[in-house]
Design a protein around this motif. Structure first.
Motif, short mmCIF file in Angstrom:
data_model
loop_
_atom_site.label_atom_id
_atom_site.label_comp_id
_atom_site.label_asym_id
_atom_site.label_seq_id
_atom_site.Cartn_x
_atom_site.Cartn_y
_atom_site.Cartn_z
N LYS A 189 42.77 45.61 44.28
CA LYS A 189 43.35 45.03 43.00
C LYS A 189 43.43 46.08 41.76
O LYS A 189 42.71 46.91 41.37
CB LYS A 189 42.77 43.85 42.50
N THR A 191 43.96 45.24 38.64
CA THR A 191 43.36 44.46 37.42
C THR A 191 42.03 43.76 37.74
O THR A 191 41.99 43.40 38.89
CB THR A 191 44.39 43.34 37.00
N PHE A 192 41.29 43.59 36.73
CA PHE A 192 39.99 42.80 36.98
C PHE A 192 39.70 42.06 35.79
O PHE A 192 39.92 42.46 34.81
CB PHE A 192 38.99 43.71 37.55
N PRO A 193 39.03 40.94 36.10
CA PRO A 193 38.37 40.28 34.81
C PRO A 193 37.59 41.01 33.60
O PRO A 193 36.59 41.75 34.38
CB PRO A 193 37.57 39.06 35.43
N LEU A 194 37.74 40.91 32.64
CA LEU A 194 37.12 41.53 31.58
C LEU A 194 35.50 41.50 31.80
O LEU A 194 34.66 42.27 31.81
CB LEU A 194 37.26 40.97 30.26
N GLN A 195 34.87 40.29 32.14
CA GLN A 195 33.41 39.96 32.47
C GLN A 195 32.93 40.89 33.52
O GLN A 195 32.08 41.48 33.29
CB GLN A 195 33.48 38.58 32.99
N ASP A 196 33.92 41.49 34.64
CA ASP A 196 33.44 42.28 35.67
C ASP A 196 33.37 43.55 34.94
O ASP A 196 32.44 44.35 34.99
CB ASP A 196 34.32 42.44 36.87
N HIS A 226 30.36 45.47 40.91
CA HIS A 226 31.01 44.06 40.69
C HIS A 226 32.51 44.28 40.93
O HIS A 226 33.21 43.10 41.06
CB HIS A 226 30.96 43.77 39.19
N ILE A 227 33.39 45.23 41.30
CA ILE A 227 34.79 45.37 41.33
C ILE A 227 35.34 45.61 42.51
O ILE A 227 36.17 45.14 43.21
CB ILE A 227 35.24 46.16 40.01
#
Ligand code: HSE
Length: 306
Positions: A189, A191-196, A226-227
């Motif tokens: 992907k 993009t990824f969540p800021l938390q990751d 985590h990504i």
């Protein structure tokens, strides 16, 4: 000197938390290349016995990297390159990087070292551009410089070499399936969540700190991805079982080597790294998937003459 043979090390890129920026060089796995100056201009590549790889220099990573170097110097002579390919293509331990790094390192030697190993990285990256469409430096930098390398920035290129803690040993299991880097990049992907991201850069900073301070516990805590790993793990049969065996046998951490399918673990001390190798192998032994196993110290100098 008009001929040189070199050892071109295999490499582990990403090292869990450092996608495209972190890599290390292995000591016991690599290709052998012999490069000879010729009067005929350009690059010629001898047929490669071990694998079906192109010999057209424009389509071969060693050729492309070497030509980029020659062009930058406006060098009008030529080179003959022979490659003993021991690292399998699509294995995830820097097969293309070893060829590209070996070619530019050897040509640079034969031309009287116009460049430092660090300055050779952009030429070797041209090989990676050909191999995967992405000129990533996290395999070619450790192949050229040895130890661990961190790509602090791609534009401008800023690479930091980090000496490996003395007792760190890598274990690599390579299940015999081919995963093309270009394919395993396509499934990621963008993009990824800021938390990751927060977790990932905490680990990357911690890992670098752990390497500098030789803090093996800290290194272990930071070997988490985590990504990328949650997405790519599906390409590797038995990944979760191999990882859990490695950690159970005492590895500091375990993850996907580069774009896979090889799986790496880092351990403190050779004995533990060998136990980890046995534990990881068990999974593929029981499922009947053929595999190669490597246990290696971290290579302190990268490509070296033989
Ligand atoms: N950083 C690259 C990737 C390494 O993971 O796609 C490929 O060996």
């Amino acid at each position: 000197m008009d001929k040189i043979s070199v050892f071109c090390p295999a490499t582990i890129a990403n090292i869990s938390c450092g996608f495209d920026v972190l890599g290390l060089a292995l000591d016991t796995v690599g290709d052998i290349m012999t490069v000879q100056k010729t009067k005929e201009p350009g690059i010629r590549i001898a047929p490669i016995k071990e694998q079906d790889l192109p010999t057209d220099p424009e389509k071969n990573v060693a050729g492309v990297a070497g030509l980029a170097l020659m062009k930058s110097l406006d060098y009008k002579g030529g080179f003959h390159i022979e490659i003993q390919k021991r690292i399998k293509a699509g294995s995830g331990i820097g097969s293309s990087a070893a060829s590209a790094a070996g070619a530019v390192w050897a040509i640079n030697e034969l031309l009287g070292r116009p460049y430092t190993p660090l300055e050779l990285v952009p030429f070797a990256m041209e090989g990676e551009r050909l191999a995967s469409g992405a000129p990533h430096a996290d395999n070619v930098a450790p192949a050229l410089l040895g130890g661990f390398t961190l790509v602090r920035s791609y534009a401008p290129l800023d690479i930091i070499r980090i000496t490996s803690p003395r007792e760190l040993v890598a274990t690599v299991v390579h299940p015999q399936i081919e995963v093309k880097t270009s394919d395993s990049r396509k499934i990621l992907k963008t993009t990824f969540p800021l938390q990751d991201g927060i977790k990932q850069w905490g680990n990357l900073g911690g890992l670098v700190a752990g390497l500098y301070t030789q803090d093996y516990e800290l290194i272990g805590r930071c070997l988490v991805d985590h990504i990328i790993e949650p997405i790519r793990a599906i390409l590797i049969p038995g990944f979760d079982a191999v990882k859990s065996e490695a950690l159970g046998a005492g590895a500091l951490g375990c993850g996907i080597s580069g774009s896979g399918p090889s799986i790496f673990a880092l351990s403190k001390g050779r004995k533990t790294a060998e136990n980890v190798g046995r534990a990881m192998s068990k999974v593929y032994d029981s499922t009947g998937i053929a595999f190669d196993l490597h246990v290696s110290e971290i290579n302190p100098r990268g490509v070296k003459p033989l």
